[in-house]
Structures are given as structure tokens and as C-alpha cells.
Design an enzyme around this catalytic site. Structure first.
Site, mmCIF file in Angstrom:
data_model
loop_
_atom_site.group_PDB
_atom_site.id
_atom_site.type_symbol
_atom_site.label_atom_id
_atom_site.label_comp_id
_atom_site.label_asym_id
_atom_site.label_seq_id
_atom_site.Cartn_x
_atom_site.Cartn_y
_atom_site.Cartn_z
ATOM 1 N N LEU A 96 0.916 -1.011 0.327
ATOM 2 C CA LEU A 96 0.342 0.517 -0.163
ATOM 3 C C LEU A 96 0.730 1.367 -0.357
ATOM 4 C CD1 LEU A 96 -2.794 1.242 0.609
ATOM 5 C CD2 LEU A 96 -2.736 0.958 3.386
ATOM 6 N N SER A 141 0.907 7.385 5.476
ATOM 7 C CA SER A 141 -0.459 8.039 6.369
ATOM 8 C C SER A 141 -1.508 8.222 5.542
ATOM 9 C CB SER A 141 -0.267 9.051 7.482
ATOM 10 O OG SER A 141 0.914 8.406 8.176
ATOM 11 N N GLN A 152 16.350 -1.156 31.652
ATOM 12 C CA GLN A 152 16.485 -0.905 33.000
ATOM 13 C C GLN A 152 17.222 -1.665 33.773
ATOM 14 O OE1 GLN A 152 17.845 1.847 31.917
ATOM 15 N NE2 GLN A 152 17.806 2.697 33.863
ATOM 16 N N GLU A 193 0.461 -0.135 10.536
ATOM 17 C CA GLU A 193 -0.421 -0.386 9.963
ATOM 18 C C GLU A 193 -1.317 0.919 11.284
ATOM 19 O OE1 GLU A 193 -1.736 -4.195 9.397
ATOM 20 O OE2 GLU A 193 0.458 -4.600 8.999
ATOM 21 N N GLY A 233 19.877 -3.603 33.801
ATOM 22 C CA GLY A 233 21.284 -2.854 33.743
ATOM 23 C C GLY A 233 22.015 -3.224 32.175
ATOM 24 N N GLY A 243 -7.706 -5.896 11.190
ATOM 25 C CA GLY A 243 -7.350 -7.459 12.415
ATOM 26 C C GLY A 243 -5.796 -6.877 12.151
ATOM 27 N N GLY A 244 -5.400 -6.094 11.428
ATOM 28 C CA GLY A 244 -3.781 -6.413 10.906
ATOM 29 C C GLY A 244 -3.300 -5.421 12.460
ATOM 30 N N ARG A 245 -4.430 -4.618 12.412
ATOM 31 C CA ARG A 245 -3.712 -4.101 13.934
ATOM 32 C C ARG A 245 -3.985 -4.528 14.986
ATOM 33 N NH1 ARG A 245 -6.982 1.453 11.290
ATOM 34 N NH2 ARG A 245 -5.077 1.744 9.694
ATOM 35 N N ARG A 258 20.257 -11.678 39.467
ATOM 36 C CA ARG A 258 21.780 -10.746 40.268
ATOM 37 C C ARG A 258 21.694 -10.196 41.172
ATOM 38 N NH1 ARG A 258 26.042 -9.068 37.571
ATOM 39 N NH2 ARG A 258 26.159 -6.473 37.496
HETATM 40 C C1 LIG Z 1 9.214 -2.038 9.027
HETATM 41 C C2 LIG Z 1 8.635 -1.433 8.352
HETATM 42 C C3 LIG Z 1 8.102 -2.087 7.176
HETATM 43 C C4 LIG Z 1 6.325 -1.750 6.541
HETATM 44 N N1 LIG Z 1 5.902 -3.086 6.081
HETATM 45 C C5 LIG Z 1 5.192 -2.233 5.290
HETATM 46 C C6 LIG Z 1 3.969 -2.873 4.560
HETATM 47 O O1 LIG Z 1 4.541 -4.293 4.445
HETATM 48 N N2 LIG Z 1 3.352 -2.256 3.535
HETATM 49 C C7 LIG Z 1 3.190 -0.848 2.892
HETATM 50 O O2 LIG Z 1 1.979 -0.944 2.522
HETATM 51 N N3 LIG Z 1 3.309 -0.317 4.330
HETATM 52 C C8 LIG Z 1 4.525 -1.474 5.147
HETATM 53 N N4 LIG Z 1 5.076 0.007 6.119
HETATM 54 C C9 LIG Z 1 5.009 1.257 5.623
HETATM 55 C C10 LIG Z 1 4.154 2.170 6.858
HETATM 56 O O3 LIG Z 1 2.598 1.555 7.237
HETATM 57 C C11 LIG Z 1 4.440 3.856 6.915
HETATM 58 O O4 LIG Z 1 5.404 4.064 7.396
HETATM 59 C C12 LIG Z 1 3.013 4.418 7.891
HETATM 60 O O5 LIG Z 1 1.445 3.840 8.034
HETATM 61 C C13 LIG Z 1 3.452 5.768 8.046
HETATM 62 O O6 LIG Z 1 3.839 6.413 6.540
HETATM 63 P P1 LIG Z 1 4.790 6.860 6.567
HETATM 64 O O7 LIG Z 1 6.150 6.844 7.103
HETATM 65 O O8 LIG Z 1 4.650 7.551 5.227
HETATM 66 O O9 LIG Z 1 5.067 8.600 7.561
HETATM 67 P P2 LIG Z 1 4.164 9.849 7.093
HETATM 68 O O10 LIG Z 1 2.784 9.682 7.012
HETATM 69 O O11 LIG Z 1 4.881 11.422 6.037
HETATM 70 O O12 LIG Z 1 4.093 10.519 8.451
HETATM 71 C C14 LIG Z 1 5.264 11.390 8.809
HETATM 72 C C15 LIG Z 1 4.106 11.401 10.562
HETATM 73 O O13 LIG Z 1 3.257 12.385 10.205
HETATM 74 C C16 LIG Z 1 2.244 11.683 11.281
HETATM 75 N N5 LIG Z 1 1.057 11.964 10.272
HETATM 76 C C17 LIG Z 1 1.480 12.252 9.575
HETATM 77 N N6 LIG Z 1 -0.051 12.883 8.677
HETATM 78 C C18 LIG Z 1 -1.095 13.067 10.469
HETATM 79 C C19 LIG Z 1 -2.298 13.413 10.360
HETATM 80 N N7 LIG Z 1 -2.997 13.951 9.801
HETATM 81 N N8 LIG Z 1 -2.461 13.730 11.159
HETATM 82 C C20 LIG Z 1 -1.351 13.518 12.739
HETATM 83 N N9 LIG Z 1 -0.316 13.280 12.034
HETATM 84 C C21 LIG Z 1 0.106 12.916 10.989
HETATM 85 C C22 LIG Z 1 2.236 10.874 10.991
HETATM 86 O O14 LIG Z 1 1.872 10.055 12.144
HETATM 87 C C23 LIG Z 1 4.423 10.585 11.345
HETATM 88 O O15 LIG Z 1 4.364 10.517 12.834
HETATM 89 C C24 LIG Z 1 6.888 -0.891 6.719
HETATM 90 C C25 LIG Z 1 7.430 0.414 7.650
HETATM 91 C C26 LIG Z 1 8.119 -0.032 8.408
HETATM 92 C C27 LIG Z 1 9.089 1.066 8.883
#
Ligand SMILES: Cc1cc2nc3c(=O)[nH]c(=O)nc-3n(C[C@H](O)[C@H](O)[C@H](O)COP(=O)(O)OP(=O)(O)OC[C@H]3O[C@@H](n4cnc5c(N)ncnc54)[C@H](O)[C@@H]3O)c2cc1C
Length: 381
Positions: free
Chosen positions: A124, A131, A335, A362, A338, A239-241, A266
């Protein structure tokens, strides 16, 4: 109201926990060093029914409830949250295929995925949209044979490793209603992968960009209906969440169990460190946090199983609460160890690193609060 697990649920938890202790835990540190999970592991999990946990029995799955599934993820995460979380993504894809796939897709893609002869990934996120996932730009243009897919997916768990990818791509106008879901099989012409991402945690499972350059996808690989892909993708996420929250819970519990044992052995200032009341209070706080997290998570899972109108809100609340509680407890466990908590051999620092990303993916925990607040305002009118 009954808060106890049934005998069958307790048996599911025990089976997953034993499997994790025997087949995953002894290798978890090694797999994170090599950066990959051996493919031979998956059919063993498939044999237990874990490749299609909540895929219907009619499609060959285990037909479990979402609550049952959280027990599996909680138990497996006690061995390694990175492996358990990968299984969660596979199951999310399997469920999407079961719910929306044609008979042909079920026969070709879902059938081998249930025994885990093959593994599935979920695509996705893009470099420019996480986001705000509905702003995705990967385009699927109609051809005589099906679709030509062009664009890039970022952060894909299992990128370059999985056998098939469920890809959300734009077939129509801007916005969520222009998005469709397509199944792209490994080896498809025009499919390629970026380099291995060097990550803080989840190091056992490979994360790469997944790239499509005029990638040919047959029309038969459209999942469900055109324009419904975003809806399908979001339905998978409730469900993923829960699963990701369960992964935090199980791993934090294993950190706490290890800490309780360690503190009895310890010694400092002539006595075991578990005799310092300040530290006993920290143990008690961790226990309270995890028990509260477990109850909340299971309530949210129960809501999703019941089809409760506020299930999405509860899944979002539980995801935020449990992933943050899990990380806090894991950090406290480090923590209490140690300096030894900081060493890889003790396994605690890995848990701290692995759990951190559960607050990001997710849907970030900010987005979880957005979902909750939006529903509160709507209900107020
Ligand atoms: C190890 C790893 C594995 C992953 N695996 C998958 C996968 O298999 N498939 C897949 O599709 N994706 C995957 N992801 C992607 C993951 O779902 C996204 O990283 C996540 O949804 C956040 O998107 P972004 O990184 O673009 O952050 P951004 O959307 O750019 O967000 C940056 C910051 O702004 C905040 N923010 C953004 N919009 C708002 C708002 N409206 N209000 C308040 N705060 C906001 C966010 O919470 C965050 O703190 C993976 C990510 C990681 C790190």
C-alpha cells in the site's frame, strides 16, 4: 461476561507458544543477523493452520475468530515479534483473497498460501504517501490482456522474498474510489525490487521497495471489483492492527518473564535486586500495564468478531494503547537488566528495537488517535 479463554483457545495459545519456543526462539538472534527468515519455517507454521488463520474453512483455512488469531500472534511473539508480524501480514493478504478473490485467484494464489508453500506481501505505502495512503500514485492502466502497472511501493515487508504481492494501484480518478487491488506474482515482467533496507528492528524480515515498470498483470489478477481496492485494503487493517498489538504484547511479556527471573539471580549491595522495593514497584507496574493491555486487546478483537459498529474505533484504540504499553515495558525490562540488557545475547535489546516500529505501521499511532477522535466528534453530533 466471561473473561476466561475457552479450553480450545488455551490449547491454541499453548500450541503456538511451544512451536515458537522450539522452532523460532533458538534461531531468532541468528535470523536477525542474516537478515532473513528461512523459507523452510513457513510450511511448518502452515501445517498448524497458521497460514490461513481466519480464512474460511470453505476456502481451506482454519476459520478461527480474530480473538483466536491474537492468541497465536501473542504466543509466537514471545519467541520473535519480527517473525510473528511477518505471519500477520501474510494472513492479512490471505483473508483479502478469501473475502474478495475470484474462484480462479483462490485456486491459484490462496490455495498454496494456506499451507504456506507460498508467502504473501501487502503493498500500500509509497515513497510519497504513507498515512495519506489514498493519495497513492502507482497506476494500473488497462491493456488488452489486463493491466500495465507503473510506480513504486515503499517499505514492503517481504519485498523481493514473497511469492505474490497484493498491490493497491490507481485504475481511476484521484481519491480512494479510484484505487483497485491487484495480485502481482513474483517473476512478473516489469517487477523489480530496491535494495534491502537497513532497519532498527524487524531485521529478520527483508524490507524493500517494490517497483513496477510497465509490469504486466493479467485481468484475472484483479481482486474483487475495480475501484474497491482501498476499501479492501482498509478492511484488512482493522485485524492487522490487533495482530500487531498482540505482537507487542507477547514480546513485552517475554521480556518481563526474563526480567523477573534475572532479578532473582542478580545481586547488588549484598542482595538480589528483586529485594529493592523501588524495583518491585517497577515489576508491578509492568505487570499492570500488560494485563490491562491484554484485556483491552481481547475486547477489541471480540468487537471485531461481533461486527460491532465501534469495532474500528476499538481496534485503533487497542493498537495505540498496547503497542505503547509494550514498548514502555520492554524499555523498563532493559533498564532492570542494567548493562546486560544492552547486550544482544540477553535478547532484551532486540525486543526494544523490534517493538518500536509497531507504533509506526498498520497506521501510525497518531492516525489511531485521529480515528478515535473523529468517531468521538461524529457521535457527539
Ligand atoms: C519496517 C516497516 C515495514 C513496513 N511494512 C509495510 C508493508 O508491508 N506494506 C505497506 O504497505 N507498508 C509498510 N510499511 C509502511 C508503513 O505502513 C508506513 O511507514 C506508515 O503508514 C507511515 O507512513 P509514512 O512512513 O509515510 O509516514 P508519514 O505518513 O509521512 O507520517 C510522518 C509523521 O506524520 C504523522 N502524521 C501524518 N499525517 C498525520 C495527520 N493527519 N495527523 C497527525 N499526524 C500525522 C505520522 O503519524 C508520522 O508521525 C512499513 C514500514 C516500516 C517502517
Amino acid at each position: 461476561m466471561d473473561f476466561a479463554l475457552s479450553e480450545e483457545q488455551a490449547a491454541i495459545f499453548d500450541m503456538a507458544r511451544s512451536f515458537g519456543a522450539e522452532e523460532i526462539a533458538p534461531h531468532a538472534l541468528g535470523w536477525e543477523k542474516t537478515g532473513t527468515i528461512p523459507k523452510e519455517l513457513w510450511p511448518k507454521l502452515g501445517a498448524l493452520g497458521f497460514g490461513g488463520l481466519y480464512v474460511s474453512e470453505a476456502s481451506g483455512g482454519a476459520g478461527l475468530t480474530r480473538l483466536d488469531a491474537t492468541l497465536v500472534f501473542e504466543a509466537l511473539s514471545m519467541a520473535c515479534p519480527s517473525v510473528a508480524a511477518f505471519l500477520s501480514i501474510h494472513n492479512m493478504c490471505a483473508r483479502m483473497l478469501d473475502a474478495f478473490g475470484s474462484d480462479d485467484l483462490k485456486a491459484r494464489i490462496l490455495a498454496p498460501a494456506i499451507p504456506m508453500e507460498t508467502v504473501l506481501s501487502y503493498c500500500l505505502t509509497e515513497p510519497g504517501s504513507g498515512s495519506d495512503a489514498a493519495a497513492l500514485k502507482t497506476r494500473a492502466a488497462r491493456t488488452n490482456e489486463g493491466y500495465s502497472l507503473t510506480g513504486t511501493k515503499a517499505f514492503i515487508s517481504g519485498g523481493g522474498y514473497s511469492d505474490a504481492y497484493i498491490v493497491m494501484a490507481r485504475t481511476g480518478a484521484e481519491g480512494p474510489k479510484g484505487i483497485s487491488a491487484l495480485v502481482v506474482e513474483d517473476g512478473a515482467p516489469g517487477l523489480s525490487f530496491g535494495g534491502l533496507e537497513d532497519k532498527m528492528g524487524w531485521r529478520a524480515q527483508p524490507t524493500r521497495q517494490v517497483q513496477f515498470d510497465g509490469c504486466a498483470v493479467p485481468a484475472a489478477n484483479l481482486l474483487g471489483d475495480e475501484g474497491q481496492g482501498f476499501k479492501y485494503a482498509m478492511m484488512g487493517l482493522d485485524g492487522g492492527r490487533l495482530n500487531i498489538a498482540a505482537c507487542s504484547l507477547g514480546a513485552a511479556q517475554s521480556a518481563l518473564d526474563a526480567t523477573l527471573a534475572y532479578m532473582g539471580e542478580r545481586k547488588a549491595f549484598g542482595k538480589p535486586i528483586d529485594q529493592f522495593q523501588a524495583l518491585q514497584f517497577r515489576l508491578a507496574d509492568a505487570e499492570i500495564e500488560l494485563q490491562a493491555a491484554r484485556t483491552f486487546l481481547r475486547q477489541a478483537a471480540w468487537k471485531l468478531d461481533q461486527g460491532a459498529p465501534d469495532a474500528t474505533k476499538f481496534c485503533a484504540m487497542a493498537k495505540k494503547f498496547v503497542t505503547e504499553a509494550g514498548s514502555r515495558v520492554a524499555d523498563q525490562c532493559l533498564q532492570l537488566h542494567g548493562g546486560y540488557g544492552y547486550l544482544a545475547d540477553y535478547g532484551i535489546e532486540k525486543i526494544v528495537r523490534d517493538l518500536r516500529v509497531h507504533q509506526i505501521l498498520e497506521g501510525t499511532n497518531e492516525i489511531m488517535r485521529l480515528i478515535v477522535a473523529r468517531q468521538m466528534l461524529e457521535a457527539r453530533g
